[in-house]
Design a protein around this motif. Structure first.
Motif, PDB file in Angstrom:
ATOM      1  N   ARG A 108       0.895  -1.161   0.000  1.00  0.00           N
ATOM      2  CA  ARG A 108       0.000   0.000   0.000  1.00  0.00           C
ATOM      3  C   ARG A 108       0.924   1.199   0.000  1.00  0.00           C
ATOM      4  NH1 ARG A 108      -4.949   2.409   2.144  1.00  0.00           N
ATOM      5  NH2 ARG A 108      -4.815   4.360   1.016  1.00  0.00           N
ATOM      6  N   VAL A 121      -4.486   6.071   5.621  1.00  0.00           N
ATOM      7  CA  VAL A 121      -3.793   4.971   4.961  1.00  0.00           C
ATOM      8  C   VAL A 121      -4.247   3.702   5.691  1.00  0.00           C
ATOM      9  CG1 VAL A 121      -1.590   4.019   4.218  1.00  0.00           C
ATOM     10  CG2 VAL A 121      -1.865   6.501   4.417  1.00  0.00           C
ATOM     11  N   LEU A 123      -5.476  -0.226   6.266  1.00  0.00           N
ATOM     12  CA  LEU A 123      -5.001  -1.558   5.903  1.00  0.00           C
ATOM     13  C   LEU A 123      -5.983  -2.594   6.433  1.00  0.00           C
ATOM     14  CD1 LEU A 123      -1.360  -0.872   7.063  1.00  0.00           C
ATOM     15  CD2 LEU A 123      -2.090  -1.037   4.688  1.00  0.00           C
TER      16      LEU A 123
END
Length: 141
Positions: A108, A121, A123
């Motif tokens: 990523r 961000v 995950l």
């Protein structure tokens, strides 16, 4: 819970209590780790690798053959799944999340700017799929 930074004007003639401060000379990446409900998300490890520290050594080319062999920065998420990695050099970073018993999630990408936080961000840790069935010969046996 993560807090976004904000500017505060300080008059030299006054004293302000600003609580706990974190000195940060680089940029930061922050996000959320999600996992199946029966998994303790605090057992996850979130790792960020600077693209320049990958095997290729060149920007724009991703070649992490064994991520554990590349130098990275790791943190564990909080109980709510939130994480933040501070003090990162400016540039492109590659993130992965790992929990024992689950496949590693990679990559990523996130862009880091000095003095800023790259938010959201996120995950996800998911069970690996599998194929079940029976192999038969031409006669069906």
């Amino acid at each position: 819970m993560l807090f976004r930074s904000r500017d505060l004007k300080v008059d030299a003639a006054r004293t302000f209590d600003v609580g706990d401060l974190i000195a940060n000379t680089g940029g930061s990446i922050a996000g959320q780790v999600t996992a199946p409900s029966d998994v303790d998300v605090t057992s996850a490890t979130v790792t960020a690798w600077h693209r320049m520290n990958t095997r290729s050594g060149r920007p724009g080319l991703m070649a992490i053959v064994r991520p554990e062999a590349a130098e990275g920065r790791s943190v564990r998420p909080r109980a709510d799944g939130s994480y933040r990695i501070d003090g990162l050099d400016q540039g492109e970073w590659i993130l992965g999340v790992e929990i024992a018993g689950f496949p590693r999630k990679l990559p990523r990408n996130a862009q880091v700017t000095k003095g800023d936080v790259t938010w959201d961000v996120d995950l996800a840790v998911v069970d690996a799929g599998y194929i079940a069935g029976q192999v038969l010969d031409q006669e069906g046996a």
